[in-house]
Design a protein around this motif. Structure first.
Motif, PDB file in Angstrom:
ATOM      1  N   ASN A 427      -8.972  60.385  -1.740  1.00  0.00           N
ATOM      2  CA  ASN A 427      -7.643  59.833  -2.058  1.00  0.00           C
ATOM      3  C   ASN A 427      -7.734  58.663  -3.031  1.00  0.00           C
ATOM      4  N   ILE A 428      -8.944  58.158  -3.219  1.00  0.00           N
ATOM      5  CA  ILE A 428      -9.145  57.070  -4.181  1.00  0.00           C
ATOM      6  C   ILE A 428      -9.497  57.694  -5.529  1.00  0.00           C
ATOM      7  N   LYS A 429      -8.513  57.749  -6.422  1.00  0.00           N
ATOM      8  CA  LYS A 429      -8.699  58.448  -7.703  1.00  0.00           C
ATOM      9  C   LYS A 429      -9.189  57.481  -8.773  1.00  0.00           C
ATOM     10  N   ASP A 430     -10.434  57.080  -8.616  1.00  0.00           N
ATOM     11  CA  ASP A 430     -11.046  56.132  -9.528  1.00  0.00           C
ATOM     12  C   ASP A 430     -12.031  56.838 -10.445  1.00  0.00           C
ATOM     13  N   VAL A 431     -12.909  56.062 -11.097  1.00  0.00           N
ATOM     14  CA  VAL A 431     -13.866  56.649 -12.025  1.00  0.00           C
ATOM     15  C   VAL A 431     -14.836  57.585 -11.313  1.00  0.00           C
ATOM     16  N   THR A 432     -15.163  57.301 -10.066  1.00  0.00           N
ATOM     17  CA  THR A 432     -16.024  58.198  -9.302  1.00  0.00           C
ATOM     18  C   THR A 432     -15.339  59.550  -9.107  1.00  0.00           C
ATOM     19  N   TYR A 433     -14.047  59.506  -8.785  1.00  0.00           N
ATOM     20  CA  TYR A 433     -13.254  60.715  -8.589  1.00  0.00           C
ATOM     21  C   TYR A 433     -13.276  61.583  -9.857  1.00  0.00           C
ATOM     22  N   GLU A 434     -13.128  60.933 -11.006  1.00  0.00           N
ATOM     23  CA  GLU A 434     -13.090  61.688 -12.254  1.00  0.00           C
ATOM     24  C   GLU A 434     -14.476  62.187 -12.669  1.00  0.00           C
ATOM     25  N   ASN A 435     -15.453  61.279 -12.668  1.00  0.00           N
ATOM     26  CA  ASN A 435     -16.774  61.640 -13.186  1.00  0.00           C
ATOM     27  C   ASN A 435     -17.487  62.661 -12.314  1.00  0.00           C
ATOM     28  N   ALA A 436     -17.215  62.655 -11.024  1.00  0.00           N
ATOM     29  CA  ALA A 436     -17.833  63.648 -10.147  1.00  0.00           C
ATOM     30  C   ALA A 436     -17.429  65.059 -10.567  1.00  0.00           C
ATOM     31  N   GLN A 437     -16.191  65.221 -10.983  1.00  0.00           N
ATOM     32  CA  GLN A 437     -15.731  66.533 -11.422  1.00  0.00           C
ATOM     33  C   GLN A 437     -16.452  66.964 -12.703  1.00  0.00           C
ATOM     34  N   ALA A 438     -16.594  66.018 -13.639  1.00  0.00           N
ATOM     35  CA  ALA A 438     -17.277  66.344 -14.901  1.00  0.00           C
ATOM     36  C   ALA A 438     -18.731  66.723 -14.647  1.00  0.00           C
ATOM     37  N   ARG A 439     -19.377  66.008 -13.711  1.00  0.00           N
ATOM     38  CA  ARG A 439     -20.799  66.285 -13.457  1.00  0.00           C
ATOM     39  C   ARG A 439     -20.986  67.585 -12.672  1.00  0.00           C
ATOM     40  N   ILE A 440     -20.079  67.905 -11.793  1.00  0.00           N
ATOM     41  CA  ILE A 440     -20.165  69.191 -11.089  1.00  0.00           C
ATOM     42  C   ILE A 440     -20.032  70.334 -12.085  1.00  0.00           C
ATOM     43  N   ARG A 441     -19.112  70.193 -13.027  1.00  0.00           N
ATOM     44  CA  ARG A 441     -18.943  71.238 -14.047  1.00  0.00           C
ATOM     45  C   ARG A 441     -20.217  71.407 -14.872  1.00  0.00           C
ATOM     46  N   THR A 442     -20.826  70.294 -15.262  1.00  0.00           N
ATOM     47  CA  THR A 442     -22.061  70.376 -16.047  1.00  0.00           C
ATOM     48  C   THR A 442     -23.179  71.014 -15.224  1.00  0.00           C
TER      49      THR A 442
END
Length: 618
Positions: A427-442
């Protein structure tokens, strides 16, 4: 007109009467006093007319010439530099000279060095070459002035110019070559070059090449149709070039006086010269010159002749040819990498956004060049928490229409598991929330590349690299960054022309992708990239000025206010944000994968832009 490192220059081809200095100087005075430029240049022998023939010998003409010079000196109200061509007497002979005025002063006189004496030219009949002059002073109307090859300096405003006269430009080793090595960043050429078929193209190319070779501006002004047409015709072909690029040109065969203006970016020239390392090592051969200093006042305001190009990375002429060249650079860059590695598959994450679309289209064409099965392109859509219906639909439409291998790998489950692993509240939509998605995709793309024995094609562009708008070891990482040399504004241009030329069957989808607001789609469908980092068009403009011109913050703000009609506060905010992001994000660029250089500048850490990650400029 002089401000913030920009100077306005003018080429003037006046209406004249051959052999009538009294008439000619009245027209010249009128034009010079009306000129809105800091440097105003008139043609070769404009005071007398170039085509006087043996009338040059006559005492009556010489007296009228000297009277006209004094008349101009006293009546000149132009506060900048004015350069006039005139016959003068030196050591008992005639010389073909350029006289440099500043207001009521004569700063110096430059005689013509290369005297043509072939075809339609017989100047040696009348004029002595500068090579054969022994004095370095000349007497004009009661005063002595510097004579010879002169380098004129206004150090405070970065103005350093030398002068050539017509044929000087065409010689093997020109005065401008030597003066450039001594610091001249601008060459003025007073000419009377007659017109014959195809000569204008040769003349233009010569001016452009001189400005490129000498890394500076070249101001070329020529005589017009009012010269004698007994044997030759003059067109008034005036050319202003800078560092190999054409700034302004006219060739109107006009019987009336004609003036063209252009803006010269002096600080850009200085920046380019600092980067032009071969100039540091060139040798000046047997070249003697004098130096004369002057000072110009900076203007309170500055008005550019032409509207500032707000998308300098995007071609404005011969667009189809430019598209084909860029497409070939990208396609054959990938062709070589695939051929070298021997792989027959590539993996691309396709979001339905601009960058992944361009990477996909380039990959398709590279596969065609290699006669590889398009099924070897593994196109992967990875919908997540913020993926929109529009982008996903466009991605699937495009991939399926191209006949690729299409995979859908939703990431939400894996991301939530990762949040649990690292104890992060989703529920905390911070930089961790965003970057985790980018790294999972990679991670998914990299492991699919292993599975299919292929390589991951990076989609990130040059604008994102400049701003650090990418996740370190996420979308920043790939096995080949095909878009690394393409700024965002150019990405749109390329997709547009791919739609018009090579992918007409999916043109509607491609055009909708161009129109879709740019978003990382990590927080939700309403997330817009430009809300966070500003408009890409403005950031690309700043990037171009920084890399091509070396602009400091003050100059960037000055230009943004004019180019984009921004307030001081808005322009300052853009510049400060760009500088902060550019310098703090260098560590990401240091670790970027290989990728082809496309423009004359790039951010490749192994080539064009080498900078440590810990410089502080904000």
């Amino acid at each position: 007109m002089l401000k913030n490192g920009f100077i306005k220059v003018a080429c003037v081809t006046p209406n004249l009467e051959v052999g009538n200095p009294k008439f000619n100087i009245k027209e010249i005075i009128s034009l010079a006093n009306e000129a809105k430029s800091s440097i105003t240049v008139f043609p070769e022998l404009c005071i007398s007319g170039y085509t006087c023939g043996d009338f040059f010998y006559q005492d009556s003409l010489i007296k009228d010439v000297y009277g006209a010079i004094e008349h101009f000196r006293m009546a000149n109200e132009n506060k900048g530099i004015v350069v006039l061509g005139s016959p003068l007497v030196c050591e008992g002979s005639l010389i073909n000279a350029a006289i440099v005025f500043k207001h009521h002063q004569i700063l110096g006189v430059v005689p013509k060095r290369t005297i043509p004496n072939n075809h339609e030219f017989y100047e040696k009949r009348w004029f002595k070459s500068a090579r054969n002059i022994t004095t370095n002073r000349i007497y004009i109307n009661g005063f002595m002035y510097p004579l010879g090859q002169i380098l004129f300096h206004d150090y405070a405003n970065h103005i350093h110019f030398g002068i050539e006269i017509c044929e000087d430009m065409w010689s093997s080793i020109t005065p401008a070559n030597s003066l450039a090595l001594c610091g001249a960043n601008m060459t003025i050429n007073l000419s009377a070059s007659n017109e014959v078929l195809y000569k204008s193209e040769i003349r233009r190319n010569t001016v452009l090449e001189n400005s490129r070779r000498n890394t500076g501006a070249y101001i070329y002004v020529s005589a017009g149709v009012n010269e004698s047409t007994s044997d030759t015709v003059y067109s008034g072909h005036n050319i202003i070039a800078c560092c190999g690029g054409l700034v302004k040109e006219t060739e109107n065969f006009s019987p009336n006086s004609e003036i063209i203006y252009a803006d010269i970016d002096l600080e850009m020239i200085e920046f380019q010269r600092r980067n032009q390392t071969d100039m540091h090592d060139d040798i000046i051969v047997d070249f003697k010159y004098q130096e004369v200093e002057f000072s110009l006042l900076e203007s309170e305001e500055y008005h550019f002749e032409d509207q500032i190009d707000t998308t300098p990375f995007v071609p404005k002429k011969e667009e189809l040819a430019c598209f084909n060249k860029i497409a070939s650079l990208q396609e054959y860059a990938l062709y070589k990498r695939l051929k070298h590695t021997g792989v027959k598959s590539v993996v691309i994450g396709v979001s339905g956004g601009l960058d992944s679309t361009l990477a996909l289209l380039v990959s398709v064409e590279a596969f065609k060049h290699l006669n590889l099965d398009l099924k070897g392109i593994i196109a992967v859509t990875m919908p997540g928490m913020g993926t929109s219906t529009r982008t996903k639909t466009n991605a699937v439409k495009m991939m399926e229409s191209l006949g690729l291998t299409v995979l859908e790998k939703p990431i939400e489950k894996a991301v939530l598991q990762h949040f649990a692993d690292i104890e992060h509240d989703p529920n905390i939509k911070d930089v961790t929330y965003e970057n985790a998605q980018a790294r999972i995709r990679t991670l998914i793309l990299m492991d699919l590349a292993n599975k299919y024995n292929g390589i991951v094609i990076g989609t990130g562009d040059m604008s994102e690299l400049a701003l650090g708008w990418c996740t370190y070891n996420g979308d920043q990482m790939s096995m080949y960054g095909i878009n690394a040399g393409i700024p965002k504004t150019l990405v749109k241009f390329m997709i547009k022309y791919y739609a018009l030329t090579k992918f007409k069957n999916i043109a509607a989808t491609l055009n909708d992708i161009i129109e879709t607001p740019i978003s990382p789609e990590l927080l939700g469908e309403d997330q817009k990239t430009e809300d966070s980092i500003g408009k890409y068009e403005i950031n690309d403009y700043i990037l171009c000025r920084y890399l091509n011109c070396g602009d400091n913050e003050e100059r960037m703000i000055f230009l943004l206010k004019i180019a984009f009609n921004l307030s001081e506060e808005e322009a300052s905010k853009y510049v400060k944000n760009f500088i902060f992001r550019f310098f703090t994000q260098q560590f990401k660029r240091q670790a970027t994968p290989d990728g082809p250089k496309i423009l004359n500048v790039s951010l490749a850490p192994r080539g064009d832009y080498r900078m440590p990650s810990d410089i502080k400029r904000w």
